[in-house]
Design a protein around this motif. Sequence first.
Motif, PDB file in Angstrom:
ATOM      1  N   ILE A   1     -21.508  47.344  42.714  1.00  0.00           N
ATOM      2  CA  ILE A   1     -20.229  47.661  43.344  1.00  0.00           C
ATOM      3  C   ILE A   1     -19.055  47.111  42.540  1.00  0.00           C
ATOM      4  CG2 ILE A   1     -18.762  47.148  45.350  1.00  0.00           C
ATOM      5  CD1 ILE A   1     -21.244  47.519  47.112  1.00  0.00           C
ATOM      6  N   LEU A   2     -19.137  45.860  42.108  1.00  0.00           N
ATOM      7  CA  LEU A   2     -18.024  45.295  41.344  1.00  0.00           C
ATOM      8  C   LEU A   2     -17.931  45.902  39.949  1.00  0.00           C
ATOM      9  CD1 LEU A   2     -17.937  41.527  42.343  1.00  0.00           C
ATOM     10  CD2 LEU A   2     -16.398  43.355  43.036  1.00  0.00           C
TER      11      LEU A   2
ATOM     12  N   LEU B   1     -33.239  65.722  42.410  1.00  0.00           N
ATOM     13  CA  LEU B   1     -32.661  64.394  42.206  1.00  0.00           C
ATOM     14  C   LEU B   1     -32.049  63.911  43.509  1.00  0.00           C
ATOM     15  CD1 LEU B   1     -30.715  64.740  38.818  1.00  0.00           C
ATOM     16  CD2 LEU B   1     -32.668  63.251  39.247  1.00  0.00           C
ATOM     17  N   ARG B   2     -32.332  62.675  43.891  1.00  0.00           N
ATOM     18  CA  ARG B   2     -31.694  62.101  45.078  1.00  0.00           C
ATOM     19  C   ARG B   2     -30.642  61.106  44.646  1.00  0.00           C
ATOM     20  NH1 ARG B   2     -31.095  58.318  48.958  1.00  0.00           N
ATOM     21  NH2 ARG B   2     -32.106  56.666  47.777  1.00  0.00           N
ATOM     22  N   MET B   3     -29.410  61.333  45.079  1.00  0.00           N
ATOM     23  CA  MET B   3     -28.310  60.437  44.740  1.00  0.00           C
ATOM     24  C   MET B   3     -28.357  59.207  45.647  1.00  0.00           C
ATOM     25  SD  MET B   3     -26.707  61.972  42.305  1.00  0.00           S
ATOM     26  CE  MET B   3     -25.197  60.994  42.264  1.00  0.00           C
ATOM     27  N   PRO B   4     -28.423  58.010  45.088  1.00  0.00           N
ATOM     28  CA  PRO B   4     -28.433  56.824  45.944  1.00  0.00           C
ATOM     29  C   PRO B   4     -27.069  56.587  46.576  1.00  0.00           C
ATOM     30  CG  PRO B   4     -28.328  56.185  43.632  1.00  0.00           C
ATOM     31  CD  PRO B   4     -28.501  57.677  43.653  1.00  0.00           C
ATOM     32  N   ASP B   5     -27.063  56.134  47.821  1.00  0.00           N
ATOM     33  CA  ASP B   5     -25.815  55.706  48.442  1.00  0.00           C
ATOM     34  C   ASP B   5     -25.309  54.462  47.718  1.00  0.00           C
ATOM     35  OD1 ASP B   5     -26.099  57.716  50.283  1.00  0.00           O
ATOM     36  OD2 ASP B   5     -26.984  56.438  51.829  1.00  0.00           O
ATOM     37  N   LEU B   6     -24.011  54.232  47.794  1.00  0.00           N
ATOM     38  CA  LEU B   6     -23.454  53.041  47.141  1.00  0.00           C
ATOM     39  C   LEU B   6     -24.026  51.766  47.750  1.00  0.00           C
ATOM     40  CD1 LEU B   6     -21.571  51.929  45.024  1.00  0.00           C
ATOM     41  CD2 LEU B   6     -19.668  52.154  46.629  1.00  0.00           C
ATOM     42  N   SER B   7     -24.365  51.813  49.028  1.00  0.00           N
ATOM     43  CA  SER B   7     -24.944  50.631  49.679  1.00  0.00           C
ATOM     44  C   SER B   7     -26.316  50.280  49.116  1.00  0.00           C
ATOM     45  CB  SER B   7     -25.051  50.857  51.194  1.00  0.00           C
ATOM     46  OG  SER B   7     -25.857  51.989  51.480  1.00  0.00           O
ATOM     47  N   GLU B   8     -26.957  51.213  48.410  1.00  0.00           N
ATOM     48  CA  GLU B   8     -28.232  50.944  47.754  1.00  0.00           C
ATOM     49  C   GLU B   8     -28.035  50.380  46.351  1.00  0.00           C
ATOM     50  OE1 GLU B   8     -31.185  54.213  48.137  1.00  0.00           O
ATOM     51  OE2 GLU B   8     -29.608  55.218  49.275  1.00  0.00           O
ATOM     52  N   GLN B   9     -26.786  50.331  45.892  1.00  0.00           N
ATOM     53  CA  GLN B   9     -26.467  49.820  44.556  1.00  0.00           C
ATOM     54  C   GLN B   9     -25.503  48.644  44.675  1.00  0.00           C
ATOM     55  OE1 GLN B   9     -25.525  53.299  41.801  1.00  0.00           O
ATOM     56  NE2 GLN B   9     -25.285  54.270  43.795  1.00  0.00           N
ATOM     57  N   ARG B  10     -25.767  47.771  45.633  1.00  0.00           N
ATOM     58  CA  ARG B  10     -24.790  46.725  45.950  1.00  0.00           C
ATOM     59  C   ARG B  10     -24.463  45.861  44.733  1.00  0.00           C
ATOM     60  NH1 ARG B  10     -22.848  46.066  50.749  1.00  0.00           N
ATOM     61  NH2 ARG B  10     -24.488  47.294  51.718  1.00  0.00           N
ATOM     62  N   GLU B  11     -25.418  45.635  43.864  1.00  0.00           N
ATOM     63  CA  GLU B  11     -25.144  44.805  42.693  1.00  0.00           C
ATOM     64  C   GLU B  11     -24.239  45.502  41.682  1.00  0.00           C
ATOM     65  OE1 GLU B  11     -28.790  44.783  39.806  1.00  0.00           O
ATOM     66  OE2 GLU B  11     -29.531  45.198  41.837  1.00  0.00           O
TER      67      GLU B  11
END
Length: 448
Positions: free
Chosen positions: A323-324, A311-321
């Motif tokens: 963040i809030l 499993l590759r954990m996505p960086d938070l910058s890849e989940q920008r939508e």
Amino acid sequence: MDRILIVDDDVTFALMLSTWLSKKGFRVATASSAEAGRKLLAAESFALVLTDMRLPDQDGIGLLGWIAEHAPGVKTIVMTSYAEIQNAVLSMKLGAKDYISKPVNPEQLLQKIREALDAPADPTASAPAGAVLARGAAPVQGDYIEGRSDAARRLYEYVRLVAPTNMSVLICGASGTGKEHIAHLIHAGSKRADRPFVAIDCGAIPRDLAASEFFGHVKGSFTGALADKTGAFESANGGTVFLDEVGNLGYEIQVQLLRALQERRVRRIGSNREVNIDIRIIAATNENLESGIERGTFRNDLYHRLSEFTLRMPDLSEQREDILLYADFFLDEANRELDRRIVGFDPRAASLLTSYNWPGNLRQLKNTVRYAALLARGEYITPAELPAELTTERTEEAATLSLHNPAGEEEKIRRALAAAGGNKSQAARLLGVDRKTLYNKLRLYGID
């Protein structure tokens, strides 16, 4: 045939959407205001309501509140612009199954409608306001929430696929992305859920004590062995062993670990008796283990034993939508922990949160929200309460120095130490890792 109610004051858009959904096999009705929607819901039966956030007589939040009270069995999806993402977060708290940004992608909307209609009744519908639980999964070590971005959806779908199996799982990802949380979810979704989950921090174990931690020892087997000790593998028998930062294991203990996994037996140090074990291994790393294999610091056969499923954990910058969504969840936690009553983030603060690159990922976001909640004096967090790195040009510097890409890693560490004046805590923040990871890297590269 499921009935859908579209509530939107854009009559042309509602008509086009109604026509398209009708062709997909749904029966569709439309309403151009919250009041008209309430009347239809009171008079007829619907499986799902698709509502705009902005309505002429009342916003979508008000309509969701009414549905939760008067038609709790009806599922809802909110349509919102990106700028109104905080309202979408609030709508999730009020029971909305999902949200979608305008302009609407029809195929994406169809997928969300089908997911909402297929989902079981929400077990958190009667939870107190502010308690946010992820749909379709039980909380593990505290509540959590699943992201709605493509990267997050893909991650949790893979978790649900692999959890019921006995496959060994290798979780790869940068520091702060939530690797241990995912390991707990896999264990909770497995047939071993009622058995122990034992976590071992491989980066914190002294090399000469690693075998004792894993396999145990008998009294007097070495200096300091003052009593018998049960190792992690025996303690977890029937359950799951989580090897955090597995790349930090010494070569000798890797050999012993591989033998234990192959033979499913362990022997305490100083003992002649072998014990049969039945465990599942979940390992995690923020390093490139394949590079370790090339350097000769990690065994190729152990790597393949641990990585039956990766499993590759996505960086938070890849989940920008997301963040809030995450920030609001962490704010709920901070409110409970600090006994605060902060409502949310003002538009300027929200913009800073979503535009920042978050080199420390979810851990950094959680700490940032907690910090801001403690400082806030009004109902909303403003830029004044956010840490300096979000409001200065250090974002670009942090992104340049990030260790997410292992290329040139040693040089990045030296540059970060120089930029931080030798302060290791500051250097770790610039690199987007925690101090433990930085110290491990310093030892690896022989940096004093």
